[in-house]
Motif scaffolding. Structure first.
Motif, PDB file in Angstrom:
ATOM      1  N   GLY A  45      21.277 -38.211 -16.547  1.00  0.00           N
ATOM      2  CA  GLY A  45      21.919 -37.131 -16.660  1.00  0.00           C
ATOM      3  C   GLY A  45      22.025 -36.780 -18.305  1.00  0.00           C
ATOM      4  O   GLY A  45      21.688 -37.655 -18.824  1.00  0.00           O
ATOM      5  N   GLU A  46      22.307 -35.547 -18.379  1.00  0.00           N
ATOM      6  CA  GLU A  46      22.766 -35.378 -19.679  1.00  0.00           C
ATOM      7  C   GLU A  46      23.441 -33.681 -19.683  1.00  0.00           C
ATOM      8  O   GLU A  46      23.457 -33.249 -19.126  1.00  0.00           O
ATOM      9  CB  GLU A  46      21.464 -35.203 -20.682  1.00  0.00           C
ATOM     10  N   ASN A  51      25.091 -31.152 -23.081  1.00  0.00           N
ATOM     11  CA  ASN A  51      24.795 -30.583 -24.420  1.00  0.00           C
ATOM     12  C   ASN A  51      24.585 -31.345 -25.587  1.00  0.00           C
ATOM     13  O   ASN A  51      23.760 -31.186 -26.473  1.00  0.00           O
ATOM     14  CB  ASN A  51      25.676 -29.402 -24.430  1.00  0.00           C
ATOM     15  N   ARG A 111      25.485 -44.046 -23.071  1.00  0.00           N
ATOM     16  CA  ARG A 111      25.510 -42.470 -23.254  1.00  0.00           C
ATOM     17  C   ARG A 111      24.917 -42.410 -24.793  1.00  0.00           C
ATOM     18  O   ARG A 111      25.669 -42.950 -25.633  1.00  0.00           O
ATOM     19  CB  ARG A 111      27.077 -41.939 -22.999  1.00  0.00           C
ATOM     20  N   LEU A 129      29.640 -47.167 -20.948  1.00  0.00           N
ATOM     21  CA  LEU A 129      30.832 -46.760 -19.909  1.00  0.00           C
ATOM     22  C   LEU A 129      30.707 -47.514 -18.399  1.00  0.00           C
ATOM     23  O   LEU A 129      29.304 -47.634 -18.277  1.00  0.00           O
ATOM     24  CB  LEU A 129      30.859 -45.638 -19.895  1.00  0.00           C
ATOM     25  N   PRO A 130      31.489 -47.554 -17.665  1.00  0.00           N
ATOM     26  CA  PRO A 130      31.319 -47.916 -16.374  1.00  0.00           C
ATOM     27  C   PRO A 130      30.587 -46.617 -15.664  1.00  0.00           C
ATOM     28  O   PRO A 130      30.752 -45.577 -16.161  1.00  0.00           O
ATOM     29  CB  PRO A 130      32.477 -48.007 -15.877  1.00  0.00           C
ATOM     30  N   LYS A 149      33.459 -29.750 -13.084  1.00  0.00           N
ATOM     31  CA  LYS A 149      33.652 -29.381 -14.531  1.00  0.00           C
ATOM     32  C   LYS A 149      34.618 -28.075 -14.448  1.00  0.00           C
ATOM     33  O   LYS A 149      34.242 -27.192 -13.869  1.00  0.00           O
ATOM     34  CB  LYS A 149      32.512 -28.845 -15.279  1.00  0.00           C
ATOM     35  N   ASP A 173      36.716 -28.646 -21.505  1.00  0.00           N
ATOM     36  CA  ASP A 173      35.379 -29.219 -21.269  1.00  0.00           C
ATOM     37  C   ASP A 173      34.981 -30.473 -20.636  1.00  0.00           C
ATOM     38  O   ASP A 173      33.778 -30.720 -20.355  1.00  0.00           O
ATOM     39  CB  ASP A 173      34.719 -29.060 -22.743  1.00  0.00           C
ATOM     40  N   MET A 189      35.184 -36.847 -11.877  1.00  0.00           N
ATOM     41  CA  MET A 189      34.268 -37.408 -11.028  1.00  0.00           C
ATOM     42  C   MET A 189      35.048 -38.109  -9.571  1.00  0.00           C
ATOM     43  O   MET A 189      36.128 -38.707 -10.068  1.00  0.00           O
ATOM     44  CB  MET A 189      33.723 -38.609 -11.783  1.00  0.00           C
ATOM     45  N   LEU A 194      35.795 -37.365 -17.279  1.00  0.00           N
ATOM     46  CA  LEU A 194      34.908 -38.125 -18.336  1.00  0.00           C
ATOM     47  C   LEU A 194      34.522 -36.959 -19.313  1.00  0.00           C
ATOM     48  O   LEU A 194      34.843 -35.876 -18.941  1.00  0.00           O
ATOM     49  CB  LEU A 194      33.655 -38.545 -17.562  1.00  0.00           C
ATOM     50  N   ASP A 217      35.096 -35.982 -25.637  1.00  0.00           N
ATOM     51  CA  ASP A 217      34.848 -36.003 -27.016  1.00  0.00           C
ATOM     52  C   ASP A 217      35.949 -35.243 -27.730  1.00  0.00           C
ATOM     53  O   ASP A 217      36.154 -34.085 -27.372  1.00  0.00           O
ATOM     54  CB  ASP A 217      33.464 -35.562 -27.300  1.00  0.00           C
TER      55      ASP A 217
END
Ligand code: ATP
Ligand code: MG
Ligand code: MG
Length: 472
Positions: A15-16, A18, A34, A120-121, A142, A404, A408, A440, A443
């Motif tokens: 997945g991804e 932005n 990632r 990451l796990p 989200k 943002d 999960m 998750l 950042d």
């Protein structure tokens, strides 16, 4: 994972977002990598050196483990570690995953120059209590911003009435030709409602996330994404295929014998289990969670649920839940971008005069205990100091990260071993699940992104006011 023996065939596209692209390991299913992404126009010419990329990812790890984790609760956070990968592996990987990437995400390319990644796990393949034959179901939400600003600096009244999510959706529909949102020509507020608790309200919010997942809702089964919005495409979501995946998890009692259960009943049970997991303290066996009263909060007027709330009054979230922790952290944005921007300018001006102070104020990290202290030791009132301004800016950036992030929720049926037991087989109780809840995408948001935030806010609000909230 042996870093010197990396083979792209062991990894697949996962997945991804932005900013980053995620690949998962095909055998050691508990791991993901990632990788950073750059704008496609920079593909020949990476915007930063390998050392800077390493630093950026280390900052992400530090921010997550030292700052966000203490605010959100350690039990929800997996910060991972920076790894240095062979460049040839990364290049081959980038070629391998390219055709699986959605076209609308291809304005950015995967970083193939630094060789740095975050390991990451894999939160979609959790190792929950007992191994079962049934693959785990994972739901990614989200939640976006869960409150309406009440800062005295807010200049437009509408911001205290209609939530940012609704106004932003409206802005996207009005200004771009995105086909995704306007199918129904109205908004289903999710964000504020999701944070409001009241089982019914959360039920409502999740049902609408399922109907219009956009970028805010995905479902994984056994680590594979089986449900998400196909942004930029006209394909309608396949609710029937989702029901087909979900049905086996929710068959019980008579339904199991005559294999009949309506789609509506399957969805209701699924949402109930998800709500229970969200209202739990983080992990457990999903006993029924009861409502607890808390402080009231304001409501988004654009929401379809607004009428409901008039009938049901307001309830808050239990304080040990993931949504409560996220909301509390989002609320570190006490001034709103309009009140924060002058403080940003104060810091910026100071840094222009004394560039070396950038390090002292930890504007770009390191995100350690000292950073946490600066953030927490903020005077309540503005004493005109740079320290006050820095602390508020740090708090705002932390709040932005919390607005943002993704939640999960992993669900594993927990009563499988009782299948042969006739009593349980015929049980009329809905099946029980073990679950784990993680957060998750934590950042740090760059200091320099604040002026952009102000401009975006102004554009979104004026667009909403100009059109009176009506869609084109
Ligand atoms: P955004 O645009 O939301 O800021 P991003 O570029 O920062 O996204 P992430 O949200 O971290 O990237 O990752 C993109 C997607 O990859 C996530 O939405 C999730 O589906 C998946 N993902 C990320 N980390 C993990 C993980 N540890 N385990 C499983 N899936 C993950
Ligand atoms: Mg994300
Ligand atoms: Mg992100």
């Amino acid at each position: 994972m042996e870093l010197d023996k990396m083979d792209e065939n062991d990894w697949k596209y996962h997945g991804e977002g932005n900013k980053s692209l995620v690949v998962s390991h095909v055998q050691v299913s508990q791991l993901v990598l990632r990788l950073l992404k750059y704008p496609a126009e920079d593909s020949e010419n990476p915007p930063q050196t390998a050392e800077q990329a390493f630093r950026q990812i280390q900052n992400i790890v530090d921010f997550s483990s030292n700052v966000m984790s203490s605010l959100l609760g350690e039990k929800f956070i997996h910060s991972g570690e920076v790894v240095k990968l062979p460049l040839e592996f990364v290049r081959q990987l980038s070629i391998k995953v390219q055709h699986q990437r959605p076209a609308w995400r291809c304005d950015k390319v995967m970083d193939i120059y630094s060789g740095c990644a975050l390991c990451l796990p894999n939160l979609t393949c959790p190792a929950l209590h007992q191994p079962t034959h049934t693959p785990p179901l994972c739901i990614e939400i989200k939640p976006k911003c869960g409150f309406l600003p009440s800062s005295k600096h807010v200049s437009k009244d509408i911001k205290t009435k209609v939530c940012r999510f609704c106004m932003h959706q409206h802005y996207k529909v009005t200004t771009t030709n995105h086909c995704k949102v306007h199918t129904k020509q109205k908004y289903r507020t999710t964000t504020v409602q999701l944070h409001l608790s009241g089982l019914q309200r959360m039920h409502f919010a999740i049902r609408h996330l399922i109907e219009e997942p956009q970028n805010n809702f995905k479902i994984f089964k056994g680590g594979q994404c089986i449900y998400s919005s196909k942004e930029g495409s006209d394909d309608s979501l396949d609710l029937n295929s989702l029901l087909h995946h979900l049905r086996p998890y929710f068959m019980y009692g008579n339904n199991r014998i005559n294999s009949h259960m309506t789609g509506k009943a399957v969805l209701n049970d699924f949402i109930q289990v998800l709500v229970n997991a969200l209202l739990s303290g983080g992990g457990g066996d999903g006993g029924l969670v009861t409502d607890r009263r808390g402080e009231g909060r304001s409501f988004c007027e654009a929401s379809l649920f607004n009428k409901e709330r008039i009938r049901h009054g307001s309830q808050g979230l239990p304080s040990d839940t993931v949504l409560f922790r996220i909301l509390q952290t989002q609320m570190l944005d006490t001034l709103d971008i309009e009140g924060l921007h002058p403080l940003y300018r104060r810091v910026e001006q100071h840094l222009q005069d004394f560039p070396k102070e950038r390090t002292h104020h930890q504007i770009d990290g390191p995100y350690n205990e000292a950073f946490m202290e600066k953030l927490q030791k903020c005077p309540t009132d503005d004493d005109g100091s740079v320290e006050y301004a820095v602390a508020k800016v740090h708090q705002y950036r932390v709040a932005m990260t919390a607005k943002d992030c993704s939640i999960m929720v992993a669900l594993v049926p927990s009563n499988e071993e009782k299948e042969d037991d006739e009593g349980d087989f015929l049980s009329s109780r809905p099946p029980a699940f073990s679950y784990s809840v993680s957060i998750l995408d934590l950042d740090p948001k760059p200091f320099d992104s604040i002026p952009r935030q102000l401009r975006l806010d102004q554009r979104i609000v004026s667009c909403y006011l100009r059109t009176g909230g009506a869609l084109p």
